[in-house]
Design a protein around this motif. Structure first.
Motif, mmCIF file in Angstrom:
data_model
loop_
_atom_site.group_PDB
_atom_site.id
_atom_site.type_symbol
_atom_site.label_atom_id
_atom_site.label_comp_id
_atom_site.label_asym_id
_atom_site.label_seq_id
_atom_site.Cartn_x
_atom_site.Cartn_y
_atom_site.Cartn_z
ATOM 1 N N ASN A 179 25.270 -98.694 19.487
ATOM 2 C CA ASN A 179 26.561 -98.794 20.181
ATOM 3 C C ASN A 179 26.439 -98.426 21.650
ATOM 4 O O ASN A 179 27.012 -99.093 22.511
ATOM 5 C CB ASN A 179 27.618 -97.915 19.512
ATOM 6 N N ASN A 180 25.706 -97.359 21.950
ATOM 7 C CA ASN A 180 25.529 -96.962 23.344
ATOM 8 C C ASN A 180 24.785 -98.037 24.129
ATOM 9 O O ASN A 180 25.132 -98.334 25.278
ATOM 10 C CB ASN A 180 24.778 -95.633 23.444
ATOM 11 N N ALA A 181 23.767 -98.623 23.536
ATOM 12 C CA ALA A 181 23.015 -99.681 24.214
ATOM 13 C C ALA A 181 23.919 -100.875 24.502
ATOM 14 O O ALA A 181 23.900 -101.432 25.596
ATOM 15 C CB ALA A 181 21.817 -100.111 23.367
ATOM 16 N N ILE A 182 24.720 -101.246 23.535
ATOM 17 C CA ILE A 182 25.644 -102.369 23.720
ATOM 18 C C ILE A 182 26.670 -102.038 24.796
ATOM 19 O O ILE A 182 26.949 -102.856 25.677
ATOM 20 C CB ILE A 182 26.321 -102.740 22.386
ATOM 21 N N ASP A 183 27.224 -100.828 24.752
ATOM 22 C CA ASP A 183 28.224 -100.423 25.753
ATOM 23 C C ASP A 183 27.643 -100.388 27.165
ATOM 24 O O ASP A 183 28.348 -100.670 28.134
ATOM 25 C CB ASP A 183 28.806 -99.045 25.419
ATOM 26 N N ALA A 184 26.358 -100.044 27.294
ATOM 27 C CA ALA A 184 25.736 -99.906 28.618
ATOM 28 C C ALA A 184 25.197 -101.226 29.166
ATOM 29 O O ALA A 184 24.785 -101.291 30.318
ATOM 30 C CB ALA A 184 24.596 -98.887 28.553
ATOM 31 N N THR A 185 25.213 -102.250 28.343
ATOM 32 C CA THR A 185 24.637 -103.529 28.733
ATOM 33 C C THR A 185 25.741 -104.492 29.166
ATOM 34 O O THR A 185 26.731 -104.657 28.462
ATOM 35 C CB THR A 185 23.827 -104.120 27.558
ATOM 36 N N PRO A 186 25.559 -105.120 30.318
ATOM 37 C CA PRO A 186 26.587 -106.048 30.797
ATOM 38 C C PRO A 186 26.667 -107.303 29.933
ATOM 39 O O PRO A 186 25.737 -107.615 29.188
ATOM 40 C CB PRO A 186 26.115 -106.395 32.210
ATOM 41 N N ARG A 187 27.765 -108.012 30.060
ATOM 42 C CA ARG A 187 27.932 -109.274 29.344
ATOM 43 C C ARG A 187 26.734 -110.172 29.664
ATOM 44 O O ARG A 187 26.318 -110.304 30.802
ATOM 45 C CB ARG A 187 29.213 -109.949 29.796
ATOM 46 N N GLY A 188 26.138 -110.725 28.622
ATOM 47 C CA GLY A 188 24.952 -111.553 28.811
ATOM 48 C C GLY A 188 23.660 -110.764 28.804
ATOM 49 O O GLY A 188 22.579 -111.347 28.872
ATOM 50 N N GLY A 189 23.770 -109.425 28.721
ATOM 51 C CA GLY A 189 22.582 -108.580 28.680
ATOM 52 C C GLY A 189 21.912 -108.640 27.319
ATOM 53 O O GLY A 189 22.342 -109.371 26.424
ATOM 54 N N GLU A 190 20.876 -107.852 27.170
ATOM 55 C CA GLU A 190 20.115 -107.881 25.930
ATOM 56 C C GLU A 190 19.877 -106.486 25.369
ATOM 57 O O GLU A 190 19.653 -105.540 26.122
ATOM 58 C CB GLU A 190 18.755 -108.554 26.164
ATOM 59 N N VAL A 191 19.914 -106.404 24.049
ATOM 60 C CA VAL A 191 19.538 -105.201 23.301
ATOM 61 C C VAL A 191 18.544 -105.658 22.244
ATOM 62 O O VAL A 191 18.810 -106.605 21.501
ATOM 63 C CB VAL A 191 20.755 -104.526 22.634
ATOM 64 N N HIS A 192 17.387 -105.028 22.228
ATOM 65 C CA HIS A 192 16.344 -105.375 21.263
ATOM 66 C C HIS A 192 16.081 -104.170 20.365
ATOM 67 O O HIS A 192 16.018 -103.038 20.843
ATOM 68 C CB HIS A 192 15.038 -105.740 21.973
ATOM 69 N N VAL A 193 15.893 -104.437 19.086
ATOM 70 C CA VAL A 193 15.504 -103.411 18.122
ATOM 71 C C VAL A 193 14.186 -103.848 17.501
ATOM 72 O O VAL A 193 14.081 -104.965 16.983
ATOM 73 C CB VAL A 193 16.565 -103.212 17.025
ATOM 74 N N ASP A 194 13.192 -103.003 17.612
ATOM 75 C CA ASP A 194 11.881 -103.281 17.040
ATOM 76 C C ASP A 194 11.517 -102.151 16.084
ATOM 77 O O ASP A 194 11.802 -100.984 16.364
ATOM 78 C CB ASP A 194 10.808 -103.366 18.131
ATOM 79 N N THR A 195 10.875 -102.500 14.985
ATOM 80 C CA THR A 195 10.403 -101.499 14.031
ATOM 81 C C THR A 195 8.947 -101.791 13.703
ATOM 82 O O THR A 195 8.495 -102.936 13.763
ATOM 83 C CB THR A 195 11.231 -101.523 12.724
#
Length: 113
Positions: free
Chosen positions: A2-18
């Motif tokens: 949620n914090n990553a999404i909130d801090a990322t501008p419209r059109g930005g990217e959030v990646h999750v890797d495991t």
């Protein structure tokens, strides 16, 4: 997340890797958002600390996440990305020690140079 999404501008990217890395399961959450200032990076895991507007956040998300990771004998660290945003790296052991053992003194946050 949620914090990553909130801090990322419209059109930005959030990646999750495991991945499994030796004795650790690693979860990395990387965004290309606004990042975390020098003044705030040491406070992000403190209960009730937030940079969000009133009514938007309680300041408990990262504090609770930190506690959960510690209870699982893991670590959580944050680093600034070269261009923008941050990466949170959570590491949980694949074979925890005695369940009664806690890692209270584990690193809260580490910033890469």
């Amino acid at each position: 997340m949620n914090n990553a999404i909130d801090a990322t501008p419209r059109g930005g990217e959030v990646h999750v890797d495991t991945r499994v890395n030796g004795p650790w399961v690693e979860i990395a959450v990387k965004d290309n958002g606004e990042g975390i200032s020098d003044a705030n990076i040491s406070k992000i895991f403190d209960p009730f600390f937030t940079t969000k507007p009133v009514g938007k956040g309680t300041g408990l998300g990262l504090s609770i996440s930190y506690r959960i990771v510690m209870e699982h004998q893991g670590t959580i660290a944050v680093t600034r990305n070269e261009t923008a945003g941050v990466t949170f790296l959570i590491r949980i052991p694949t074979e925890p020690k005695d369940p009664g053992t806690r890692t209270e003194g584990a690193a809260k946050a580490a910033e890469s140079p």
